[in-house]
Design an enzyme around this catalytic site. Structure first.
Site, PDB file in Angstrom:
ATOM      1  N   ARG B 292       0.829  -1.213   0.000  1.00 34.51           N
ATOM      2  CA  ARG B 292       0.000   0.000   0.000  1.00 34.51           C
ATOM      3  C   ARG B 292       0.863   1.264   0.000  1.00 34.51           C
ATOM      4  O   ARG B 292       0.589   2.203  -0.745  1.00 34.51           O
ATOM      5  CB  ARG B 292      -0.959  -0.025   1.201  1.00 34.51           C
ATOM      6  CG  ARG B 292      -2.089  -0.994   0.980  1.00 34.51           C
ATOM      7  CD  ARG B 292      -3.047  -1.126   2.154  1.00 34.51           C
ATOM      8  NE  ARG B 292      -4.159  -1.981   1.721  1.00 34.51           N
ATOM      9  CZ  ARG B 292      -5.205  -2.296   2.468  1.00 34.51           C
ATOM     10  NH1 ARG B 292      -5.311  -1.835   3.707  1.00 34.51           N
ATOM     11  NH2 ARG B 292      -6.167  -3.065   1.985  1.00 34.51           N
ATOM     12  N   TYR B 424      -6.112  -0.650  -6.960  1.00 35.68           N
ATOM     13  CA  TYR B 424      -5.556  -1.903  -6.437  1.00 35.68           C
ATOM     14  C   TYR B 424      -4.911  -1.768  -5.063  1.00 35.68           C
ATOM     15  O   TYR B 424      -4.809  -0.687  -4.521  1.00 35.68           O
ATOM     16  CB  TYR B 424      -4.672  -2.629  -7.444  1.00 35.68           C
ATOM     17  CG  TYR B 424      -3.459  -1.954  -8.058  1.00 35.68           C
ATOM     18  CD1 TYR B 424      -2.877  -0.823  -7.542  1.00 35.68           C
ATOM     19  CD2 TYR B 424      -2.881  -2.524  -9.201  1.00 35.68           C
ATOM     20  CE1 TYR B 424      -1.753  -0.278  -8.136  1.00 35.68           C
ATOM     21  CE2 TYR B 424      -1.754  -1.995  -9.791  1.00 35.68           C
ATOM     22  CZ  TYR B 424      -1.193  -0.866  -9.250  1.00 35.68           C
ATOM     23  OH  TYR B 424      -0.086  -0.338  -9.824  1.00 35.68           O
ATOM     24  N   GLU B 425      -4.584  -2.915  -4.478  1.00 33.48           N
ATOM     25  CA  GLU B 425      -4.102  -2.992  -3.083  1.00 33.48           C
ATOM     26  C   GLU B 425      -5.094  -2.387  -2.096  1.00 33.48           C
ATOM     27  O   GLU B 425      -4.703  -1.707  -1.152  1.00 33.48           O
ATOM     28  CB  GLU B 425      -2.741  -2.295  -2.936  1.00 33.48           C
ATOM     29  CG  GLU B 425      -1.620  -2.904  -3.723  1.00 33.48           C
ATOM     30  CD  GLU B 425      -1.421  -4.397  -3.446  1.00 33.48           C
ATOM     31  OE1 GLU B 425      -1.818  -4.860  -2.365  1.00 33.48           O
ATOM     32  OE2 GLU B 425      -0.899  -5.095  -4.331  1.00 33.48           O
ATOM     33  N   GLY B 426      -6.374  -2.643  -2.323  1.00 36.60           N
ATOM     34  CA  GLY B 426      -7.427  -2.032  -1.503  1.00 36.60           C
ATOM     35  C   GLY B 426      -7.810  -0.713  -2.125  1.00 36.60           C
ATOM     36  O   GLY B 426      -7.003   0.224  -2.149  1.00 36.60           O
ATOM     37  N   GLN B 431      -9.342   2.141   1.836  1.00 38.05           N
ATOM     38  CA  GLN B 431      -8.377   2.899   2.646  1.00 38.05           C
ATOM     39  C   GLN B 431      -9.103   3.865   3.580  1.00 38.05           C
ATOM     40  O   GLN B 431      -8.752   4.005   4.751  1.00 38.05           O
ATOM     41  CB  GLN B 431      -7.406   3.699   1.761  1.00 38.05           C
ATOM     42  CG  GLN B 431      -6.658   2.878   0.713  1.00 38.05           C
ATOM     43  CD  GLN B 431      -5.867   1.729   1.292  1.00 38.05           C
ATOM     44  OE1 GLN B 431      -5.247   1.873   2.346  1.00 38.05           O
ATOM     45  NE2 GLN B 431      -5.909   0.589   0.627  1.00 38.05           N
TER      46      GLN B 431
END
Lengths: 563, 563
Positions: B292, B424-426, B431
Site C-alpha cells: 500500500r 488496487y491494493e485495496g 483505505q
C-alpha cells in the site's frame, strides 16, 4: 451495458429550469408544445439507445482508419449516419427556410446530450454541423445559403471547423493560412490545419470546411482573419484542392477522425467568404460559441452514461455482508456516496447547460438581457461541465473497482472519451480567461451582476447564500485586479461561478419536485440535489483561497524551477 | 522526453522530513551515511533514467502478450530486468541475512519513486517482491527462508500476491481457493485467482506466488484464511500444477501482465504455509501494508514524471504575446498556476510517503509509537498520493492542450497508468474505511491524537492551523458516530488528514529551505510550498461539509433511483 435516455430528468429540467413553456408562447417557438417536447425527447432517446449506443464500443476498438487520404469510419457508422439523416435529427433546431424544424436550442440540447451519452465520437460530427449552420445562416451570402445551408441542415453533407495550425492553437491569431482572390468572387485558400474533427470521412459525399485564413495585406493577429467556406467537392462536381494528410492516434474518441488537412497544395482550394473580409473572428465566434455549449453537453452526456453504468454495476455486484446478508456494493456507504455524487454532478451540469441554451433561445425571441446572460454562461458551461464529465467518468471507474480498469467493462472508455472535452473548442483555461477578462465586465458588469441578483433573490440554502457572498466579493476584487492577478484567479473563479449557478438551478428544480412535479424517481433527485447543495457547494467555497492567490505567488520562481 | 530523477528534492525530504541522519545513529541503519544516501540516490537515478525510462513507451505500445499460457514482456524488458538484478536493486532494503543491504525503507522509497516515474509497469514487478520479502522474513519457516528469501532478495526470482477471486475483491474473506495437507508438510492448493500482477512472465526462471486459501474445516470469512507459498517451479525442478489462463486488456500499465491464475487443475499445486494455519490475513497484511505504501509511491512517481513533462513542454511551446514578445505558455498565468499546483502536489505527496516509510524504519529500530503512526499514515499515503497521481497526470495533459490527447506525446499514458493506483491494493474507499474504522481509534485514539498534537505544536501557517482545528472536531465526531455515518464521512476525512499531514511536512521542509538548505531550485520549492499551504490546504477545509454528511442523506433514496 445498454443506455437509457434520462427522458424524465430532461423533461423536468426543460420545464422548470429552462421553462420551455414560456418560450412556446413566442411565434418563433410556437411549435415547442408539451406534446412536441415529449415526442422529440422520446424520438431522440430511441435513436440514441437503438442506433448509436450499440456502436460505441466498436467505435472505440476499431477507430477510424486513414489509408492514402481516405478515412474509413468503423463498421456500422455509415448505416447509422444514414438513419440519422433519414430521421431529420440534424435539422431539429435548424432554420425553417433551410428545411429545419426551428425548434428551441434547449430542446436540441436534450437530443445532443443523448447522442453524446450514447456515442460521443459519433455525435461530434453533427455537433460541428450545428455550429456551421449558425455561422452560415448569420453571416453567409444568399448564394452560399442556397447552395449549402439546406444540405447541412438535412445532414446530407457535414461541416468542419478549421482554426488550429501547428503554431496557432489557443492563439488563433497566429494562423498563417492564406486566401487570395481568384477574380470571380471566389478565393484560393492554402495552408495546413490540424486537429480537424471529421475533416475527412466516408459518411457523406461532400464535406463543408469552414476555414480561417489571411487575405493579402491583412493585419497581424485576429483582426487580420477571414472565414471561408471551402467544400471538399465543388458545385460543378469536381474535387477541390484539399485533402486529409493523416489522422491522430488519440487517448479517446477513437472513431472520430482528427485530421491534418492540407489546403491548396496544387495552387489553391476554392472557397468563398463567410461574412466580410477581416470579419472572420466574429463569424467564427458564432460557430464557436455554439460549439462551446455543445462541448459542455458532452460532459453532461458522458456523466449521465458513466453514472448509469456505475449504478447498474453497483446494484449487481455483491461484496461483503450487512446485517448478516450479502450486500450489493451500492449499499456500502462510500460506494453510495460516489453514486450520489455522480448523480448530483450530472443533474447540476445538465441544469446549467440547458439553462444556457434556454437563454440563447430567449435571445432569439428578442430578450437582449438573456443573450448577454448566455454570453456569461458559455465559459461556465464549457469549462465546468467538461470537468464534471471527467470527474464523474473517473468516479465511474472507481465504483467498478478492478473491473473499471479493464477495457471490456466500458467504464474506462468514458474517461478516455471525456478527457478531450476540457481541451478542445478553447481549453478550459481559455474559458476561465474569457470569464474574467470579458464576461464579468460585460455590459459594464450588469450581465454578471444581474445573474448574481437573480440568484440572491432566489437562493435559500445557507451554503448557496454563503457562496454567493464569497463570489461577489471575489469578482469585485477581480474586476479591480491587475490582468495577471485576475488570470491567476480565473480558474477557481470560473468553477465557483458555475457551481453557484448550477446550485441555484438545482434548488429551483428541487422546489418543483417538492411541489409535486416529476413523480417517479424523485427520491433519487432529492438526494442528489441535497448532496449538491450541502457538499459540493461548500467545496466550491473552499476554492476561494485559490481565487485570492496573486500572480506574485505563482511567478515567484522561474518556470524552469518547477520541474 | 527523457526523465531526470529529482535527486536534490529527494535528498531534502530524506534529510528534513524523514530525518534520515537520526536513523543512521542506530546500529541497524548505521550504513545509511550521507555518502551512502547520495550514492543510492545517484545510482537509482541512473538506472531509472538510463534503463527504465527508455522502455516506458514501448511497454505501453506493445504491452505484454499471452500465448498458450506463456507471457512475453515487451522488447527490451528481459535485458533491463537482468541489469536490475545485476545492480542489486532488489535487495536495497532487504534483510542482510538473505543477501540484502538492510538500508532504510525510506531510502528504498526514493529508489522506487524513481523506478515508478521512469516506468511504473516495470517497477510493479519488484514492488510485489518487496512485500513478499517482508512477509516471508516475518512469518516464513527457516526452510522456506533458506529456499526462497535470498532468491527474491537478489531478484533472481520474482514474487506475486494472490488475494482476489472473481467473487472476492474488496471482500477478501469471501475467497474460495482451497488447500489440503499433502501429508509431507506441504499442501495441495487449488482455485482461481484474478488480477494477479506479473503472475506469469519471461523475466525469470521461477515465480514465487503468495496465495491465500482455505484449509479444511476453516471458518468463514477472513478468520479462515491461510497464506501459502506456491512456486511456479518446485525445488526439484519440476513445474508446479499452476498456470496463467489469460491476461487482461487494460486502460494502462499495458506492459504489466495482469493474470488470471489457475491453481491445482491437475490435483493441486504444491505449496507451504507462511505463518500458522488460519494466520493468513496477518501474514498477508505484512505484505499488503508494504504494498500500500509502495502504491502511494506510484502516485508520487507519476506525479513527478507528469510534472517534468508538462514543464518541459510549457517552456518550449510558444503561444501569444506578453509585452509585445512571443511568450512560452509557462508564462501564461493559468498555465503557470497548473505547473505550480503540479509541483506543490508532488512535493507534498513525496513528503507524506517518505515520512511514512521513515516511521516504519523507526519502528524497526524499536520506536513503537512510530510503528503506530505508520499504521495511521498507510491509508493516507495509499489513498491520497494515488489521487494526487491522477490529478497531476490529468493536469499534465491539460498543460499540453490538444497535444496532450495525442498518444505519441506521452502525457496521456501517465494518466492511463496512474488510474489503477486508486483501485488496487485495496481501493481508496477501503483505505478511507480503514482510516475511520481502525486508524483513528488505534491505541485508544492515541496514535492519531499524537499526530495531531505534533502538527499543532509545529504548524505556523494560519490555513494549516484552521485545518487542524477542523479535522480534530470532525474526527472526534466520527469516533462517536454510527458506523454508517462514519463511513459516509470517510473519504473526505481521509483526504483532509492527508492534506493536513502533508502540509505540516512541507512547512517543515520550507523552514529547512529558509534556513539555507537545498540551494539550487529553492525558489521553485518555495513557490510550491506556499501554494500548497495557501491554496490546497483551504480546499481541504472545503471538504468538511462532506465529512459532516450523514448516512441518512445519501441513503434517503433507493440506489435504483440514482440512475
Amino acid at each position: 451495458m445498454s443506455f437509457a435516455s434520462p427522458v424524465s430528468d430532461q423533461r423536468l429540467v426543460l420545464d422548470h429550469v429552462v421553462r420551455i413553456a414560456e418560450l412556446a408562447k413566442s411565434n418563433r417557438f410556437a411549435e415547442a408544445t408539451p406534446d412536441m417536447v415529449d415526442a422529440v425527447l422520446q424520438g431522440a432517446a430511441e435513436f440514441a439507445e437503438g442506433e448509436l449506443a450499440p456502436l460505441n464500443t466498436v467505435g472505440d476498438r476499431e477507430g477510424s482508419r486513414w489509408v492514402d487520404g481516405a478515412v474509413t469510419t468503423p463498421p456500422g457508422w455509415r448505416e447509422a449516419y444514414a438513419r440519422f439523416v433519414e430521421g431529420g435529427w440534424m435539422g431539429l433546431s435548424g432554420p425553417v427556410e433551410a428545411g429545419g424544424q426551428g425548434l428551441p436550442n434547449s430542446l436540441s440540447a436534450a437530443m445532443m446530450e443523448d447522442f453524446n451519452a450514447a456515442n460521443v465520437a459519433f455525435a461530434l460530427c453533427p455537433m460541428l454541423g450545428l455550429g456551421a449552420v449558425e455561422a452560415i445562416d448569420a453571416h453567409g451570402s444568399d448564394d452560399l445559403k442556397r447552395e449549402y445551408l439546406s444540405k447541412i441542415v438535412s445532414g446530407e453533407w457535414t461541416a468542419t471547423m478549421n482554426l488550429t495550425e501547428p503554431q496557432a492553437g489557443s492563439d488563433v491569431g497566429a494562423l498563417k493560412s492564406k486566401a487570395v482572390p481568384a477574380g470571380d468572387g471566389s478565393w484560393k485558400v492554402s495552408g495546413t490545419k490540424i486537429f480537424i474533427t471529421y475533416g475527412e470521412h466516408d459518411l457523406t459525399d461532400n464535406i463543408v470546411h469552414m476555414v480561417l485564413a489571411r487575405t493579402p495585406g491583412a493585419p497581424d493577429g485576429t483582426k487580420g482573419v477571414s472565414l471561408f467556406l471551402v467544400p471538399k467537392v465543388l458545385p460543378d462536381g469536381t474535387p477541390n484542392d484539399l485533402g486529409c494528410v493523416s489522422i491522430e492516434h488519440k487517448m479517446g474518441i477513437h472513431a472520430s477522425p482528427t485530421c491534418v488537412m492540407a489546403y491548396g497544395e496544387e495552387g489553391g482550394a476554392t472557397g468563398w467568404l463567410i461574412g466580410p473580409e477581416l470579419g472572420g473572428m466574429s463569424a467564427m465566434f458564432t460557430m464557436m460559441n455554439n460549439a462551446r455549449l455543445n462541448v459542455g453537453l458532452q460532459g453532461v452526456g458522458l456523466a449521465e452514461r458513466a453514472t448509469q453504468r456505475a449504478v447498474a454495476y453497483a446494484l449487481d455486484r455483491k461484496q461483503g455482508v450487512r446485517a448478516g446478508l450479502p450486500v450489493r456494493i451500492a449499499d456500502h456507504p462510500d460506494v453510495r456516496r460516489m453514486l450520489v455524487r455522480m448523480r448530483a454532478l450530472t443533474i447540476a451540469a445538465r441544469s446549467l447547460a440547458y439553462y444556457a441554451f434556454g437563454q440563447l433561445d430567449r435571445a432569439n425571441v428578442g430578450d437582449g438581457e438573456a443573450g448577454l446572460r448566455a454570453d456569461v454562461l458559455t465559459p461556465l458551461v464549457k469549462g465546468w461541465c467538461t470537468d464534471v464529465g471527467c470527474e464523474v467518468a473517473s468516479l465511474g471507474i472507481q465504483v467498478h473497482g478492478g473491473m473499471g480498469f479493464i477495457e471490456e467493462t466500458g467504464a474506462a472508455q468514458h474517461l478516455r472519451d471525456a478527457r478531450i472535452a476540457p481541451i478542445y473548442e478553447g481549453t478550459n483555461g481559455i474559458q476561465a480567461a474569457d470569464f474574467v477578462q470579458r464576461k464579468i465586465g460585460l455590459d459594464g458588469g450588469a450581465a454578471f451582476d444581474g445573474l448574481i441578483a437573480d440568484i440572491r433573490a432566489d437562493a435559500q440554502h445557507k451554503e448557496l447564500i454563503l457562496l454567493t457572498d464569497e463570489l461577489e466579493v471575489l469578482v469585485a476584487s477581480a474586476r479591480n485586479a491587475s490582468p495577471d492577478d485576475r488570470l491567476t484567479a480565473s480558474y477557481p473563479l470560473m468553477t465557483m461561478a458555475a457551481v453557484l449557478t448550477a446550485g441555484w438551478l438545482v434548488e429551483r428544480l428541487g422546489r418543483a419536485i417538492n411541489a409535486g412535479e416529476g413523480g417517479g424517481g424523485n427520491a433519487g433527485r432529492r438526494a442528489a440535489i441535497e448532496y449538491f447543495l450541502s457538499v459540493i457547494v461548500p467545496e466550491a467555497v473552499g476554492l476561494g483561497a485559490g481565487a485570492e492567490a496573486t500572480a506574485e505567488m505563482i511567478y515567484q520562481a522561474p518556470a524552469e524551477e518547477l520541474a
